[in-house]
Design a protein around this motif. Structure first.
Motif, mmCIF file in Angstrom:
data_model
loop_
_atom_site.group_PDB
_atom_site.id
_atom_site.type_symbol
_atom_site.label_atom_id
_atom_site.label_comp_id
_atom_site.label_asym_id
_atom_site.label_seq_id
_atom_site.Cartn_x
_atom_site.Cartn_y
_atom_site.Cartn_z
ATOM 1 N N TYR A 20 33.421 39.350 51.086
ATOM 2 C CA TYR A 20 34.315 39.433 49.947
ATOM 3 C C TYR A 20 33.547 39.272 48.652
ATOM 4 O O TYR A 20 32.675 38.421 48.531
ATOM 5 C CB TYR A 20 35.406 38.357 50.019
ATOM 6 N N LEU A 22 33.513 38.253 44.689
ATOM 7 C CA LEU A 22 34.207 37.406 43.729
ATOM 8 C C LEU A 22 34.105 38.055 42.354
ATOM 9 O O LEU A 22 33.006 38.386 41.893
ATOM 10 C CB LEU A 22 33.603 36.000 43.702
ATOM 11 N N ASP A 49 42.004 33.829 42.848
ATOM 12 C CA ASP A 49 41.457 32.857 43.780
ATOM 13 C C ASP A 49 41.188 31.556 43.034
ATOM 14 O O ASP A 49 40.464 31.553 42.044
ATOM 15 C CB ASP A 49 40.153 33.418 44.365
ATOM 16 N N ILE A 64 39.392 37.615 44.191
ATOM 17 C CA ILE A 64 38.687 38.262 45.298
ATOM 18 C C ILE A 64 38.974 39.751 45.181
ATOM 19 O O ILE A 64 40.134 40.161 45.046
ATOM 20 C CB ILE A 64 39.152 37.710 46.657
#
Length: 179
Positions: A20, A22, A49, A64
């Protein structure tokens, strides 16, 4: 609604079996903010997030990236369970390959305790190069392959493990767990 700029997209989250991205912003908000991040065209680009930001930026909104979440969201929406292997990995870069002689593939940084990977004998420092016979060159490829599997599926993993003479090839079979 808040407006701002994306300040970074180069950080990957260290979560098991996932790659994932950020997204950090300069948008000031609550530490308990929820919601989505959209671009100026109204397209969804991330899910806010609140867990993965630094203490110095605790009131800055991060998200994310949706590109990496699409398949997981689709699977969960269709009541499909998410498979679990339990590895934290990273790509072997050209620099690491040339400087340290680590073969290209997915470098195992950490193995979760009591995970299917640990039970199969996979260790930190191993380099994953194949899944079910298919060549795997990046952690993203690994995560994309895994998300299409089901808990209970058996996966054959081709690894390279360092020994006194260099790296030796080995194969392990792993029964995937469930997240």
């Amino acid at each position: 609604f808040c407006y701002g700029f994306i300040t970074s997209t180069g950080t990957s989250l260290n979560l098991p079996d996932s790659a994932y991205k950020l997204i950090t912003t300069d948008i000031y908000g609550s530490k308990s903010a929820t919601g989505i991040l959209v671009n100026l065209k109204g397209k969804l680009i991330g899910i806010i997030d609140t867990e993965n930001h630094t203490n110095s930026m605790e009131n800055m909104i991060s998200a994310i990236g949706i590109t990496e979440l699409k398949k997981t969201v689709q699977n969960l929406s269709n009541n499909k369970d998410i498979p679990y292997l339990g590895i934290h990995g990273s790509d072997v870069t050209v620099e690491v390959n040339q400087t340290h002689g680590v073969p290209f593939g997915v470098y195992m940084m950490e193995i979760d305790m009591d995970s299917p990977a640990m039970e199969a004998g996979i260790q930190s420092g191993d380099v994953l190069i194949r899944l079910d016979g298919a060549a795997i060159g990046s952690y993203k490829e690994f995560a994309e392959y895994l998300v299409d599997k089901q808990p209970g599926d058996t996966v054959t993993i081709g690894l390279l493990r360092q020994d006194p003479e260099g790296y030796a090839g080995m194969q392990v079979e792993v029964v995937l767990g469930m997240k």
